[in-house]
Design an enzyme around this catalytic site. Structure first.
Site: not given
Length: 325
Positions: A81, A133, A171, A201, A230
């Protein structure tokens, strides 16, 4: 693209499960253990999956949140992360042998923030408060970066330089939610600078796209993933938003028979941090509960690989994976 499932089918999403960043992060810990021996200290869960973390604990990894818990001379791995700058600085000052398992796609965001900050930019970050993150990305700067979790937050962001404002994104968000929030940002700040390539991502995007095809074809969706993941949570939410009941399981034992009552067509996917061994166990449990066949949905084939940090051996990822099987 449309797919059809028959009663009794388990329809497997494609792609699902591990992404390149997760593969890389786990491999970094395993190689560090093999080369330097146990214990290896890991700041935060290497990836958000209970099975993966427990497996690495059994091999000699020790997961910590505070670097004060890491002894002098130890080997330390940063999780996928990413970490704030202050953590990197402290680790360097204390002389740890450090391997950085931050996903390269997260590192890309960090690099963008550092570069534009030097040019005088402030930032809006779209993400979830408290997620590691988000803490890592916001921790690249001392000030001038503001978190928004939904479109309503945009109205109160205390930006002082709207002419030099950039937006970055966690992301692993819902692609659709992020687009809605970004639209609100662009409405209030028309000059905002967006990344050349979106921060969400490829693996998150691909798994969500697969669920958009999967959910309408089945009666219930099961997502394999841990509660802290997540991207796994976003898959479950997306299926429900599309009108299909959806449940997330950390393991096969979490499956509840009543979820399947009157719902003979089951869709199955897995978050980017969930290993295939868990998917196979869930398939076995679904068959015990009445499913009779497994069908694979067509989908994107992912071929992305990320290089490893220096000092972890010269074998390719494929060779190393073969050696540990």
């Amino acid at each position: 693209m449309t797919v059809n499932a028959q009663p009794g089918d388990i329809l497997l999403a494609e792609p699902r499960g591990f992404c390149a960043g997760v593969d890389r992060a786990i491999e970094i810990v395993e190689r560090a253990l093999k080369i330097h021996g146990a214990p290896i200290y890991v700041r935060h869960e290497i990836v958000h999956n209970t099975y993966v973390v427990n497996d690495l604990k059994a091999k000699g990894a020790i997961f910590i949140e505070d670097l004060a818990d890491v002894p002098e001379g130890a080997t330390l791995v940063f999780s996928a992360h990413g970490v704030p700058k202050a953590v990197e600085t402290e680790a360097a000052a204390r002389g740890f042998r450090v391997f950085d398992a931050t996903c390269p796609l997260v590192t890309k965001v960090h690099v963008e923030v550092a570069k534009l900050s030097k040019e005088g930019y402030q930032f809006i970050m779209i993400g979830h408060k408290g997620h590691p993150e988000v803490e890592g990305t916001m921790g690249q700067l001392h000030e001038g970066i503001f978190l928004v979790e939904d479109a309503a937050d945009v109205a109160t962001v205390p930006v002082t330089r709207p002419d030099k404002l950039a937006v970055v994104t966690q992301t692993t968000l819902s692609v659709d939610d992020a687009a809605e929030i970004l639209a609100a940002v662009k409405t209030r700040f028309p000059q905002v600078r967006e990344p050349k390539k979106q921060d969400i991502c490829y693996a998150t995007q691909n798994r969500q796209d697969a669920v958009k095809v999967l959910a309408p074809a089945v009666d219930v969706v099961i997502v394999v993933g841990s509660p802290t993941s997540s991207n796994s949570n976003r898959l479950r939410e997306l299926a429900e938003r599309l009108g299909t009941p959806a449940y997330m399981v950390d393991s096969a034992s979490d499956l509840q028979p009543e979820w399947l009552a009157g719902r003979p067509r089951v869709g199955l996917t897995a978050g980017a941090s969930a290993p295939d061994v868990l998917v196979q166990a869930v398939i076995a449990r679904l068959k015990e509960l009445g499913s009779v066949s497994v069908r694979h949905m067509p989908g994107v084939k992912e071929t992305t690989e990320f290089p490893l940090p220096k000092g972890l051996g010269d074998k390719s990822m494929a060779e190393f994976a073969a050696s540990r099987s």
